[in-house]
Design a protein around this motif. Structure first.
Motif: not given
Length: 370
Positions: A328, A331-332, A340
């Protein structure tokens, strides 16, 4: 910017968290590359250069922060160092992942969140127990309405440990984000926050169970707790949450969750297995990683259509594992989208406000609004 969606990671600190919770999962995240490690004093048997000879090594923080090839900083040092280190990393244009407990105060958390926004950098807190399978099971039960409206929620982190820790967890004061409230309490309160949001009021008793006394949580070492009994109240729904941490719990099945609702109740013992598995040397790629034995499943009591109360074993959900927080975070980094970020600093700041309210309650004996 990092080239080709690859982000070079520098890790500050080389203790248990770095070795067990961060480096292995960085290696499993496609867009993250372990670039460098800060370890102030490598020694035989505890040496980042020996364990990771192919990466760059530093004995101080400043050269890493100045290195333009480092895109991401993971802070894995004792919590009283987190604020200044995160601030300096953000000022140097780095994205930052901070081990919990995040920082000592909510004001510091809010300052870092604002700085990250100003610098357009991702700032995330390593609250990995959001991906404990028992907690994911609780989320599923509540989300699907299996228990109805929740009226009472009890969450535990109990152990039988009569010896005081010799690490920062037992040596730093609460003003430095040390001690049981910031170490274990942060996990439990973060999970409660995810489920129910901010409480309307809190109350707490701080205990020194090893010495057998109530303490205030004051700055004197004799007033530092090793155990916590806290109540969080949600006036809009009538929900009461009990948060309990004990070091004197002689149990073969340590309690974890007890939840009561208008349609059912759920009880669960035992902690999520991931930490023990990682400490024991199991790889995160092992097919057994994160899975619970059926003997550790919780029990669900529910009301049938005929109005009878019945009980059954309720299986723990399949593990998503702690890899989710790194994926995660990655992804951010790629999207730059704050939504995100798996654990934003703004959320950690709210959990710190709950902690600060609990401290005020333990000191004054009053209910406190966070």
């Amino acid at each position: 910017m990092a080239p080709s969606n690859k982000f070079n990671v520098g890790i500050i600190g080389y203790g248990l968290s770095a070795k067990v919770f961060q480096i292995p999962f960085v290696a499993l995240t496609d867009s993250l590359v372990l670039h460098s490690i800060v370890q102030r004093s490598p020694s035989p048997g505890n040496s980042a250069p020996e364990d990771h000879p192919s990466v760059k090594h530093f004995t101080s923080i400043e050269p890493m922060l100045a290195d333009p090839d480092v895109h991401v900083i993971i802070i894995s040092t004792p919590p009283h160092t987190h604020f200044e280190t995160a601030r300096d990393a953000l000022r140097n244009g780095k994205h930052v992942l901070v081990e919990k407990p995040f920082v000592p105060t909510s004001a510091q958390a809010e300052e870092l969140a604002a700085l990250a926004a100003e610098k357009k950098r991702v700032l995330c807190v390593y609250q990995n127990r959001r991906w404990d399978s028992d907690f994911l099971t609780v989320q599923k039960l509540i989300r699907e309405g299996t228990l109805g409206r929740i009226v009472e929620f009890e969450t535990h982190f109990d152990r039988f440990r009569l010896e005081k820790p010799t690490t920062w967890k037992g040596q730093l004061s609460m003003d430095q984000a040390g001690g049981v409230l910031y170490d274990l309490g942060t996990h439990l309160l973060d999970q409660v926050f995810v489920l129910f949001g901010m409480p309307s009021s809190v109350s707490a008793k701080f205990l020194d169970q090893r010495e057998g006394k109530i303490v205030t949580g004051g700055s004197d070492e004799s007033q530092q707790p090793d155990s916590i009994a806290a109540v969080l109240t949600y006036a809009d729904t009538g929900l009461v949450v009990h948060v309990r941490i004990s070091v004197v719990s002689v149990e073969t099945k340590q309690p974890r969750f007890r939840i009561r609702g208008t349609k059912g109740s759920y009880q669960k013992a035992f902690l999520d297995p991931q930490e023990d598995q990682l400490r024991g040397g199991m790889a995160a790629t092992d097919a057994r990683f994160g899975k619970e034995d059926e003997s550790r499943f919780g029990r669900l009591c529910y009301v049938t259509e005929e109005g009878k109360i019945e009980e059954k074993v309720y299986p723990t959900v399949e593990p998503e594992t702690y890899i989710k927080i790194l994926k995660g975070f990655a992804k951010a980094l790629e999207t730059g989208n704050e939504d995100d970020i798996p654990v934003p600093a703004s959320q950690a700041a709210k959990v710190l406000r709950i902690i600060e309210a609990l401290r005020e309650s333990a000191k004054t004996g009053r209910d406190v609004a966070p």
